[in-house]
Motif scaffolding. Structure first.
Motif, mmCIF file in Angstrom:
data_model
loop_
_atom_site.group_PDB
_atom_site.id
_atom_site.type_symbol
_atom_site.label_atom_id
_atom_site.label_comp_id
_atom_site.label_asym_id
_atom_site.label_seq_id
_atom_site.Cartn_x
_atom_site.Cartn_y
_atom_site.Cartn_z
ATOM 1 N N ASP A 130 0.764 -1.209 -0.045
ATOM 2 C CA ASP A 130 0.174 0.120 0.110
ATOM 3 C C ASP A 130 0.733 1.311 -0.051
ATOM 4 O O ASP A 130 0.572 2.294 -0.536
ATOM 5 C CB ASP A 130 -0.740 -0.082 1.293
ATOM 6 N N ARG A 131 1.915 1.206 0.721
ATOM 7 C CA ARG A 131 2.930 2.323 0.934
ATOM 8 C C ARG A 131 3.434 2.739 -0.644
ATOM 9 O O ARG A 131 3.482 3.764 -0.949
ATOM 10 C CB ARG A 131 3.777 2.144 1.621
ATOM 11 N N GLU A 132 3.695 1.705 -1.074
ATOM 12 C CA GLU A 132 4.293 1.746 -2.634
ATOM 13 C C GLU A 132 3.185 2.224 -3.709
ATOM 14 O O GLU A 132 3.552 3.157 -4.589
ATOM 15 C CB GLU A 132 5.012 0.582 -3.073
ATOM 16 N N TYR A 133 2.183 1.858 -3.593
ATOM 17 C CA TYR A 133 0.948 2.072 -4.297
ATOM 18 C C TYR A 133 0.752 3.545 -4.083
ATOM 19 O O TYR A 133 0.403 4.238 -5.153
ATOM 20 C CB TYR A 133 -0.321 1.311 -3.952
ATOM 21 N N GLN A 134 0.578 4.054 -2.882
ATOM 22 C CA GLN A 134 0.543 5.527 -2.603
ATOM 23 C C GLN A 134 1.592 6.357 -3.193
ATOM 24 O O GLN A 134 1.366 7.320 -3.521
ATOM 25 C CB GLN A 134 0.511 5.832 -1.101
ATOM 26 N N ARG A 135 2.646 5.961 -2.881
ATOM 27 C CA ARG A 135 4.101 6.668 -3.477
ATOM 28 C C ARG A 135 3.737 6.721 -5.069
ATOM 29 O O ARG A 135 4.017 7.881 -5.466
ATOM 30 C CB ARG A 135 5.379 6.040 -3.243
ATOM 31 N N GLY A 136 3.383 5.856 -5.929
ATOM 32 C CA GLY A 136 3.107 5.675 -6.977
ATOM 33 C C GLY A 136 1.908 6.685 -7.531
ATOM 34 O O GLY A 136 1.961 7.595 -8.507
ATOM 35 N N TYR A 137 0.777 6.651 -6.812
ATOM 36 C CA TYR A 137 -0.567 7.187 -7.175
ATOM 37 C C TYR A 137 -0.020 8.823 -6.991
ATOM 38 O O TYR A 137 -0.451 9.492 -7.774
ATOM 39 C CB TYR A 137 -1.369 6.724 -6.178
ATOM 40 N N GLN A 138 0.477 9.349 -5.999
ATOM 41 C CA GLN A 138 0.665 10.603 -5.596
ATOM 42 C C GLN A 138 1.782 11.288 -6.708
ATOM 43 O O GLN A 138 1.774 12.293 -7.109
ATOM 44 C CB GLN A 138 1.264 11.067 -4.214
ATOM 45 N N ALA A 139 2.685 10.479 -7.029
ATOM 46 C CA ALA A 139 3.718 10.885 -7.882
ATOM 47 C C ALA A 139 3.008 11.154 -9.281
ATOM 48 O O ALA A 139 3.328 12.282 -9.848
ATOM 49 C CB ALA A 139 4.733 9.799 -8.344
ATOM 50 N N ALA A 140 2.216 10.294 -9.925
ATOM 51 C CA ALA A 140 1.606 10.530 -11.016
ATOM 52 C C ALA A 140 0.523 11.764 -10.881
ATOM 53 O O ALA A 140 0.425 12.513 -11.803
ATOM 54 C CB ALA A 140 0.894 9.143 -11.465
ATOM 55 N N LEU A 141 -0.250 11.790 -9.845
ATOM 56 C CA LEU A 141 -1.118 12.855 -9.790
ATOM 57 C C LEU A 141 -0.697 14.198 -9.748
ATOM 58 O O LEU A 141 -1.220 15.141 -10.192
ATOM 59 C CB LEU A 141 -1.931 12.453 -8.355
ATOM 60 N N TYR A 142 0.509 14.496 -9.063
ATOM 61 C CA TYR A 142 1.039 15.589 -9.034
ATOM 62 C C TYR A 142 2.277 15.843 -9.984
ATOM 63 O O TYR A 142 2.819 17.027 -9.967
ATOM 64 C CB TYR A 142 1.660 15.856 -7.481
ATOM 65 N N GLY A 143 2.089 15.030 -11.142
ATOM 66 C CA GLY A 143 2.783 15.220 -12.281
ATOM 67 C C GLY A 143 4.388 15.000 -12.098
ATOM 68 O O GLY A 143 5.179 15.521 -13.181
ATOM 69 N N SER A 144 4.912 14.096 -11.263
ATOM 70 C CA SER A 144 6.227 13.779 -11.147
ATOM 71 C C SER A 144 6.492 12.565 -12.294
ATOM 72 O O SER A 144 5.629 11.856 -12.702
ATOM 73 C CB SER A 144 6.376 13.196 -9.689
ATOM 74 N N SER A 145 7.790 12.619 -12.757
ATOM 75 C CA SER A 145 8.160 11.480 -13.472
ATOM 76 C C SER A 145 8.058 10.104 -12.979
ATOM 77 O O SER A 145 8.273 10.070 -11.806
ATOM 78 C CB SER A 145 9.607 11.885 -14.154
ATOM 79 N N TYR A 146 7.966 9.161 -13.571
ATOM 80 C CA TYR A 146 7.908 7.707 -13.173
ATOM 81 C C TYR A 146 9.223 7.311 -12.665
ATOM 82 O O TYR A 146 10.246 7.664 -13.449
ATOM 83 C CB TYR A 146 7.582 6.879 -14.357
ATOM 84 N N ASP A 147 9.561 6.690 -11.214
ATOM 85 C CA ASP A 147 10.515 6.562 -10.757
ATOM 86 C C ASP A 147 10.927 5.141 -11.166
ATOM 87 O O ASP A 147 10.790 4.195 -10.458
ATOM 88 C CB ASP A 147 10.444 6.727 -9.407
ATOM 89 N N ASP A 148 11.693 4.820 -12.265
ATOM 90 C CA ASP A 148 11.919 3.459 -12.920
ATOM 91 C C ASP A 148 13.086 3.074 -12.202
ATOM 92 O O ASP A 148 13.460 1.790 -12.132
ATOM 93 C CB ASP A 148 12.169 3.472 -14.397
#
Length: 244
Positions: A130-148
């Motif tokens: 869930d923490r990882e899901y939240q980290r990805g969700y908020q990154a996309a929502l606020y326009g951050s680049s994908y953290d590959d």
């Protein structure tokens, strides 16, 4: 239900839009009655825009003063919070991404709903997922680049859900959707939240078709879920069904 989902649901009910601090000139209006304060806002040079949206059990409206834009959350007839917003939120131009101006309270409602829906298909995933899901969700929502470099299954799936939610919110605040009466949008989104058993404020109107005088067919979105809603301008829902 995981601890993170519970925390997001609880916080979303109490969250206020926090893009920035309350402008000092408006501090005295926080907690004031909305009806009386509108005249005072106008006296201080603010003008109401045509944008407003339902967030949980309150309504978020936007006011402009020159290049300045503020968002005002009204609950139970009072101004619960007044916060600085991006110029684009009031219809002006801004060099920042629209996704960066989405209010925190709305984001948390969407996150709670997305996590709950996600975990229903993953046997209530653990807190680390869930923490990882939240980290990805908020990154996309606020326009951050994908953290590959630090991706995981939870992060990847959260990022996809955040992109979808950001798209929904941008469509909901478009000039096209502002032409639909608020009563019609509110009635359909609230019905969709109940039908999908999602937190209040999860669904938004993202598309519309005029059927005739004071009659609309709205597309209601919550994450990847879509509904078609036929409604009158006064908010009488004729039917709501999954979109085809």
């Amino acid at each position: 239900m995981s601890h993170l989902i519970k925390a997001a649901l609880v916080f979303s009910l109490a969250a206020t839009p926090v893009l920035a601090q309350t402008p000092s000139r408006l501090n005295d209006l926080v907690g004031a009655r909305a009806g009386q304060s509108e005249a005072e806002l106008q006296r201080r040079g603010y003008q109401a825009t045509d944008r407003s949206e339902v967030v949980g059990d309150g309504r978020l409206s936007y006011w402009r003063r020159g290049d300045e834009c503020v968002s005002i959350m009204t609950r139970d007839g009072r101004y619960e919070s007044i916060n600085q917003a991006g110029r684009d939120e009031c219809g002006g131009r801004s060099s920042s991404s629209n996704t960066g101006a989405i209010v925190a309270g709305v984001a948390l409602v969407g996150l709670a709903a997305a996590l709950a829906a996600h975990n229903s298909h993953h046997n209530d995933a653990d807190d680390n997922h869930d923490r990882e899901y939240q980290r990805g969700y908020q990154a996309a929502l606020y326009g951050s680049s994908y953290d590959d470099r630090h991706e995981s299954e939870g992060y990847h799936e959260g990022y996809l859900a955040g992109e979808r939610e950001g798209s929904n919110r941008r469509h909901a605040s478009s000039g096209w959707m502002r032409g639909v009466p608020a009563a019609a949008q509110d009635a359909c989104t609230q019905r969709a939240d109940r039908q999908a058993d999602r937190p209040s404020g999860s669904s938004v109107a993202t598309g519309m078709r005029e059927l005739g005088p004071n009659q609309y067919e709205l597309t209601i979105s919550a994450g990847w879920t879509r509904y078609s809603c036929r409604v009158s301008g006064s908010g009488e829902v004729l039917w709501l069904e999954p979109a085809r």
